[in-house]
Design a protein around this motif. Structure first.
Motif, PDB file in Angstrom:
ATOM      1  N   GLN A   1       0.847  -1.175   0.000  1.00 15.69           N
ATOM      2  CA  GLN A   1       0.000   0.000   0.000  1.00 15.69           C
ATOM      3  C   GLN A   1       0.890   1.235   0.000  1.00 15.69           C
ATOM      4  OE1 GLN A   1      -3.314   0.244   2.504  1.00 15.69           O
ATOM      5  NE2 GLN A   1      -3.711  -1.937   2.553  1.00 15.69           N
ATOM      6  N   PRO A   2       0.498   2.283  -0.667  1.00 17.83           N
ATOM      7  CA  PRO A   2       1.341   3.472  -0.697  1.00 17.83           C
ATOM      8  C   PRO A   2       1.476   4.096   0.683  1.00 17.83           C
ATOM      9  CG  PRO A   2      -0.848   3.916  -1.612  1.00 17.83           C
ATOM     10  CD  PRO A   2      -0.755   2.445  -1.410  1.00 17.83           C
ATOM     11  N   THR A   3       2.681   4.589   0.983  1.00 19.65           N
ATOM     12  CA  THR A   3       2.925   5.263   2.254  1.00 19.65           C
ATOM     13  C   THR A   3       2.331   6.667   2.194  1.00 19.65           C
ATOM     14  OG1 THR A   3       4.980   4.047   2.541  1.00 19.65           O
ATOM     15  CG2 THR A   3       4.691   6.049   3.868  1.00 19.65           C
ATOM     16  N   PRO A   4       1.544   7.049   3.208  1.00 22.54           N
ATOM     17  CA  PRO A   4       0.970   8.396   3.197  1.00 22.54           C
ATOM     18  C   PRO A   4       2.067   9.455   3.139  1.00 22.54           C
ATOM     19  CG  PRO A   4      -0.027   7.037   4.907  1.00 22.54           C
ATOM     20  CD  PRO A   4       1.138   6.278   4.382  1.00 22.54           C
ATOM     21  N   ALA A   5       1.740  10.553   2.498  1.00 16.93           N
ATOM     22  CA  ALA A   5       2.714  11.635   2.374  1.00 16.93           C
ATOM     23  C   ALA A   5       2.773  12.445   3.665  1.00 16.93           C
ATOM     24  CB  ALA A   5       2.332  12.538   1.204  1.00 16.93           C
ATOM     25  N   VAL A   6       3.964  12.996   3.948  1.00 18.60           N
ATOM     26  CA  VAL A   6       4.153  13.879   5.104  1.00 18.60           C
ATOM     27  C   VAL A   6       4.025  15.307   4.602  1.00 18.60           C
ATOM     28  CG1 VAL A   6       5.758  14.648   6.881  1.00 18.60           C
ATOM     29  CG2 VAL A   6       5.635  12.224   6.282  1.00 18.60           C
ATOM     30  N   ALA A   7       2.940  15.957   5.002  1.00 21.54           N
ATOM     31  CA  ALA A   7       2.667  17.306   4.509  1.00 21.54           C
ATOM     32  C   ALA A   7       3.430  18.374   5.278  1.00 21.54           C
ATOM     33  CB  ALA A   7       1.162  17.587   4.568  1.00 21.54           C
ATOM     34  N   SER A   8       3.719  18.131   6.554  1.00 18.58           N
ATOM     35  CA  SER A   8       4.353  19.144   7.394  1.00 18.58           C
ATOM     36  C   SER A   8       5.823  19.305   7.026  1.00 18.58           C
ATOM     37  CB  SER A   8       4.236  18.748   8.876  1.00 18.58           C
ATOM     38  OG  SER A   8       5.032  19.587   9.683  1.00 18.58           O
ATOM     39  N   ALA A   9       6.198  20.530   6.606  1.00 20.56           N
ATOM     40  CA  ALA A   9       7.598  20.809   6.269  1.00 20.56           C
ATOM     41  C   ALA A   9       8.480  20.708   7.508  1.00 20.56           C
ATOM     42  CB  ALA A   9       7.720  22.196   5.637  1.00 20.56           C
ATOM     43  N   THR A  10       7.940  21.119   8.648  1.00 15.72           N
ATOM     44  CA  THR A  10       8.708  21.034   9.896  1.00 15.72           C
ATOM     45  C   THR A  10       9.020  19.589  10.239  1.00 15.72           C
ATOM     46  OG1 THR A  10       7.592  23.027  10.702  1.00 15.72           O
ATOM     47  CG2 THR A  10       8.747  21.683  12.342  1.00 15.72           C
ATOM     48  N   LEU A  11       8.029  18.699  10.086  1.00 17.94           N
ATOM     49  CA  LEU A  11       8.256  17.290  10.374  1.00 17.94           C
ATOM     50  C   LEU A  11       9.261  16.685   9.395  1.00 17.94           C
ATOM     51  CD1 LEU A  11       7.683  14.745  11.934  1.00 17.94           C
ATOM     52  CD2 LEU A  11       5.621  14.389  10.553  1.00 17.94           C
TER      53      LEU A  11
ATOM     54  N   GLU B   1      12.635  14.877  10.542  1.00 15.36           N
ATOM     55  CA  GLU B   1      12.907  13.495  10.164  1.00 15.36           C
ATOM     56  C   GLU B   1      14.283  13.365   9.510  1.00 15.36           C
ATOM     57  OE1 GLU B   1      10.544  10.314  10.248  1.00 15.36           O
ATOM     58  OE2 GLU B   1      10.833  11.616  11.972  1.00 15.36           O
ATOM     59  N   ALA B   2      14.659  14.355   8.694  1.00 11.68           N
ATOM     60  CA  ALA B   2      15.982  14.322   8.065  1.00 11.68           C
ATOM     61  C   ALA B   2      17.079  14.418   9.123  1.00 11.68           C
ATOM     62  CB  ALA B   2      16.107  15.467   7.055  1.00 11.68           C
ATOM     63  N   ARG B   3      16.889  15.301  10.108  1.00 11.30           N
ATOM     64  CA  ARG B   3      17.878  15.435  11.195  1.00 11.30           C
ATOM     65  C   ARG B   3      17.888  14.185  12.068  1.00 11.30           C
ATOM     66  NH1 ARG B   3      15.326  20.797  13.136  1.00 11.30           N
ATOM     67  NH2 ARG B   3      16.451  20.386  15.077  1.00 11.30           N
ATOM     68  N   PHE B   4      16.706  13.577  12.256  1.00  7.02           N
ATOM     69  CA  PHE B   4      16.613  12.348  13.056  1.00  7.02           C
ATOM     70  C   PHE B   4      17.383  11.218  12.379  1.00  7.02           C
ATOM     71  CE2 PHE B   4      14.480   8.299  13.884  1.00  7.02           C
ATOM     72  CZ  PHE B   4      14.474   8.268  15.267  1.00  7.02           C
ATOM     73  N   ASP B   5      17.185  11.025  11.062  1.00  2.00           N
ATOM     74  CA  ASP B   5      17.885   9.980  10.334  1.00  2.00           C
ATOM     75  C   ASP B   5      19.399  10.186  10.378  1.00  2.00           C
ATOM     76  OD1 ASP B   5      15.516   8.746   9.686  1.00  2.00           O
ATOM     77  OD2 ASP B   5      15.325   9.737   7.740  1.00  2.00           O
ATOM     78  N   SER B   6      19.822  11.443  10.286  1.00  2.00           N
ATOM     79  CA  SER B   6      21.249  11.747  10.358  1.00  2.00           C
ATOM     80  C   SER B   6      21.810  11.432  11.750  1.00  2.00           C
ATOM     81  CB  SER B   6      21.485  13.223  10.023  1.00  2.00           C
ATOM     82  OG  SER B   6      22.846  13.572  10.206  1.00  2.00           O
ATOM     83  N   ALA B   7      21.030  11.746  12.795  1.00  2.00           N
ATOM     84  CA  ALA B   7      21.496  11.523  14.167  1.00  2.00           C
ATOM     85  C   ALA B   7      21.664  10.039  14.465  1.00  2.00           C
ATOM     86  CB  ALA B   7      20.518  12.155  15.157  1.00  2.00           C
ATOM     87  N   LYS B   8      20.795   9.186  13.900  1.00  2.00           N
ATOM     88  CA  LYS B   8      20.848   7.750  14.189  1.00  2.00           C
ATOM     89  C   LYS B   8      22.123   7.095  13.683  1.00  2.00           C
ATOM     90  CE  LYS B   8      17.252   5.118  13.839  1.00  2.00           C
ATOM     91  NZ  LYS B   8      16.054   4.418  13.320  1.00  2.00           N
ATOM     92  N   THR B   9      22.831   7.752  12.743  1.00  2.00           N
ATOM     93  CA  THR B   9      24.076   7.180  12.233  1.00  2.00           C
ATOM     94  C   THR B   9      25.258   7.462  13.150  1.00  2.00           C
ATOM     95  OG1 THR B   9      24.606   9.167  10.919  1.00  2.00           O
ATOM     96  CG2 THR B   9      23.223   7.469   9.875  1.00  2.00           C
ATOM     97  N   LYS B  10      25.048   8.286  14.179  1.00  2.00           N
ATOM     98  CA  LYS B  10      26.137   8.682  15.074  1.00  2.00           C
ATOM     99  C   LYS B  10      26.057   7.904  16.383  1.00  2.00           C
ATOM    100  CE  LYS B  10      25.898  13.424  13.265  1.00  2.00           C
ATOM    101  NZ  LYS B  10      25.640  14.842  13.621  1.00  2.00           N
TER     102      LYS B  10
ATOM    103  N   ILE C   1      20.176  14.726  21.037  1.00  2.00           N
ATOM    104  CA  ILE C   1      18.909  14.192  21.544  1.00  2.00           C
ATOM    105  C   ILE C   1      18.014  15.292  22.095  1.00  2.00           C
ATOM    106  CG2 ILE C   1      17.893  12.621  23.235  1.00  2.00           C
ATOM    107  CD1 ILE C   1      20.407  10.901  22.967  1.00  2.00           C
ATOM    108  N   ASP C   2      18.582  16.186  22.904  1.00  2.48           N
ATOM    109  CA  ASP C   2      17.768  17.256  23.513  1.00  2.48           C
ATOM    110  C   ASP C   2      17.149  18.160  22.450  1.00  2.48           C
ATOM    111  OD1 ASP C   2      18.375  16.289  26.014  1.00  2.48           O
ATOM    112  OD2 ASP C   2      20.075  17.649  26.313  1.00  2.48           O
ATOM    113  N   GLU C   3      17.923  18.464  21.432  1.00  3.82           N
ATOM    114  CA  GLU C   3      17.416  19.327  20.355  1.00  3.82           C
ATOM    115  C   GLU C   3      16.265  18.658  19.611  1.00  3.82           C
ATOM    116  OE1 GLU C   3      19.033  20.881  16.015  1.00  3.82           O
ATOM    117  OE2 GLU C   3      20.484  20.519  17.633  1.00  3.82           O
ATOM    118  N   LEU C   4      16.421  17.356  19.309  1.00  2.00           N
ATOM    119  CA  LEU C   4      15.362  16.635  18.613  1.00  2.00           C
ATOM    120  C   LEU C   4      14.123  16.487  19.489  1.00  2.00           C
ATOM    121  CD1 LEU C   4      17.493  13.863  16.893  1.00  2.00           C
ATOM    122  CD2 LEU C   4      16.275  15.718  15.753  1.00  2.00           C
ATOM    123  N   LEU C   5      14.322  16.224  20.779  1.00  2.00           N
ATOM    124  CA  LEU C   5      13.177  16.106  21.684  1.00  2.00           C
ATOM    125  C   LEU C   5      12.372  17.400  21.717  1.00  2.00           C
ATOM    126  CD1 LEU C   5      14.458  14.119  24.808  1.00  2.00           C
ATOM    127  CD2 LEU C   5      12.467  13.568  23.416  1.00  2.00           C
ATOM    128  N   THR C   6      13.075  18.515  21.778  1.00  2.00           N
ATOM    129  CA  THR C   6      12.379  19.811  21.794  1.00  2.00           C
ATOM    130  C   THR C   6      11.533  19.989  20.541  1.00  2.00           C
ATOM    131  OG1 THR C   6      14.162  20.801  23.126  1.00  2.00           O
ATOM    132  CG2 THR C   6      12.698  22.302  21.930  1.00  2.00           C
TER     133      THR C   6
END
Length: 438
Positions: free
Chosen positions: A256-266, A270-279, A286-291
């Motif tokens: 099934q197609p994955t729903p699109a993410v409309a929120s530019a902020t999200l 998500e891009a910063r989250f994916d980058s952080a997981k590689t470190k 973590i604190d910055e992402l949580l905020t």
């Protein structure tokens, strides 16, 4: 000295491992056999809180290193101290009267063994009271309380099983996509037609012969022949049927197609989250992402799909905070070990030195020495086997209930109580070495 500090390090590493999780999305599981034990935590050292039987379904929240964290099934309950709850109405409901009220996973052998903290409730929260057990109310596990089952005893439910569990709910699949379709049509006149020997070359179109007019008209067709050259028979032939053979192989795409993410902020988060997981954990922001994710959680314009992403990320980041703190504790202990080893080397001391504590282990309440019929004592148990290694008695004004279920080191005076027939340590000092993970 080194041996005791090494024990601390091992326990801290074990606690860290149990906090690391492998998945986020809730799902439905099916029990594979009868009498499957449900435990208060993700490991064989945690006490039993209930059983599951074959084909019973459970709601899986996440996977914790080989153990499924599940919503407590029917028959599993929790404990809360009576002093923390005011009964309401007919007594089947209660209201919590303080903040940070501890709720413990209910052991099958009573509240005296139910040290595992499931969740903290706050003033004004309501609980459903199922019964009483001494100084505790037996309650329905609140939302956010979980128990654990070993992964090998559970399988994920199939799509058909999920549909059976939700009557009236249908799912749509993309249309079947034909993978390969081969159609061959051969039409022959219904009356004998003499022919002359003819050689048919590769891949040529052979026109059919039209029969004389009749009441039963047979349509003509063109056939493409893809075979070695053949020679037709000179004998007239008669065919009284028209045959059509169709072979169809269909491949169905079950996605099934994955729903699109409309929120530019999200999308940015998500891009910063994916980058952080590689470190490494220590280098993750973590604190910055949580905020950022906590601010998005309050955004009413998010779609249901986007909110599920935010909730999943917040759970993951909260766990990363715990892991980062545990790693800090481990580094502190390692530094202490290195410093003391260096001190021993410089002083040319023998390896055999006095231990820091008289006893170390998990502190739990005693169901026997509960302060009602016998003096109030607490048990110190070995973390991996829960074997009692000592009984301890608090000095006046010391509150040991707040430390239940945690790893502690105790300094005190050891004595043999002739009346109780047990070895008791009168506590002079107690250090909480690490909190038991929730």
């Amino acid at each position: 000295m080194k041996k005791n500090l090494a024990v601390i390090l091992v326990v801290l590493l074990s606690a860290t491992a149990h906090r690391a999780l492998a998945q986020d999305a809730p799902s439905v599981g099916v029990v594979l056999e009868d009498k499957v034990e449900v435990r208060s935590g993700g490991g064989p050292g945690f006490y039993v809180v209930g059983e599951l039987n074959k084909d019973q379904t459970v709601t899986i929240d996440e996977l914790v290193f080989g153990w499924y964290k599940i919503v407590p099934p029917k028959g599993v309950y929790s404990y809360i101290s009576k002093g923390l709850v005011n009964r309401q109405g007919d007594g089947s409901e209660g209201v919590v009267n303080t903040d940070a009220a501890k709720v413990s996973a209910g052991a099958t052998n009573g509240p005296g063994f139910s040290w595992r903290r499931q969740i903290d409730l706050n003033r004004g929260d309501t609980v459903k009271i199922l019964g009483e057990d001494g100084d505790y109310f037996k309650i329905e596990p609140p939302k956010g309380a979980y128990v654990y089952v070993e992964q090998s005893n559970i399988r994920k439910a199939t799509q058909q099983e999920l549909m059976a569990l939700q009557p009236g709910v249908t799912t749509t699949q993309p249309p079947a996509v034909p993978d390969k379709t081969t159609t061959t049509t051969t039409t022959t006149p219904t009356t004998p037609t003499p022919t002359t020997p003819t050689t048919v070359p590769d891949k040529v179109e052979t026109p059919t012969t039209t029969t004389p007019p009749s009441t039963d008209t047979t349509p003509t067709a063109t056939v493409t022949v893809d075979q070695p050259p053949t020679v037709t028979d000179t004998t007239p032939t008669t065919t009284d049927t028209t045959t059509t053979t169709t072979t169809t192989t269909t491949t169905t795409v079950d996605t099934q197609p994955t729903p699109a993410v409309a929120s530019a902020t999200l999308r940015d988060l998500e891009a910063r989250f994916d980058s952080a997981k590689t470190k490494p954990v220590e280098q993750q922001p973590i604190d910055e992402l949580l905020t950022g994710y906590r601010a998005l959680a309050e955004d009413a314009s998010l779609s249901r799909y986007e909110k599920s992403i935010v909730d999943s990320r917040l759970r993951y980041l909260d766990r990363q905070v715990q892991i980062k703190a545990a790693l800090g504790e481990i580094e502190t202990v390692k530094a202490q070990i290195d410093a003391q080893a260096q001190s021993l080397k410089q002083a040319d001391e023998t390896p055999e030195v006095e231990p820091i504590y008289d006893v170390m282990g998990l502190i739990t309440s005693s169901a026997v020495y509960n302060g009602i019929n016998l003096p109030r004592l607490y048990r110190i148990v070995e973390p991996s086997t829960y074997r009692t290694v000592a009984y301890v008695q608090a000095k006046e004004g010391m509150d040991l209930d707040a430390a239940l279920g945690q790893l502690v080191g105790i300094v005190g005076r050891t004595r043999y109580d002739d009346a109780l027939k047990v070895r008791v340590i009168d506590i002079k000092r107690m250090d909480v070495l690490t909190a038991q993970p929730k």
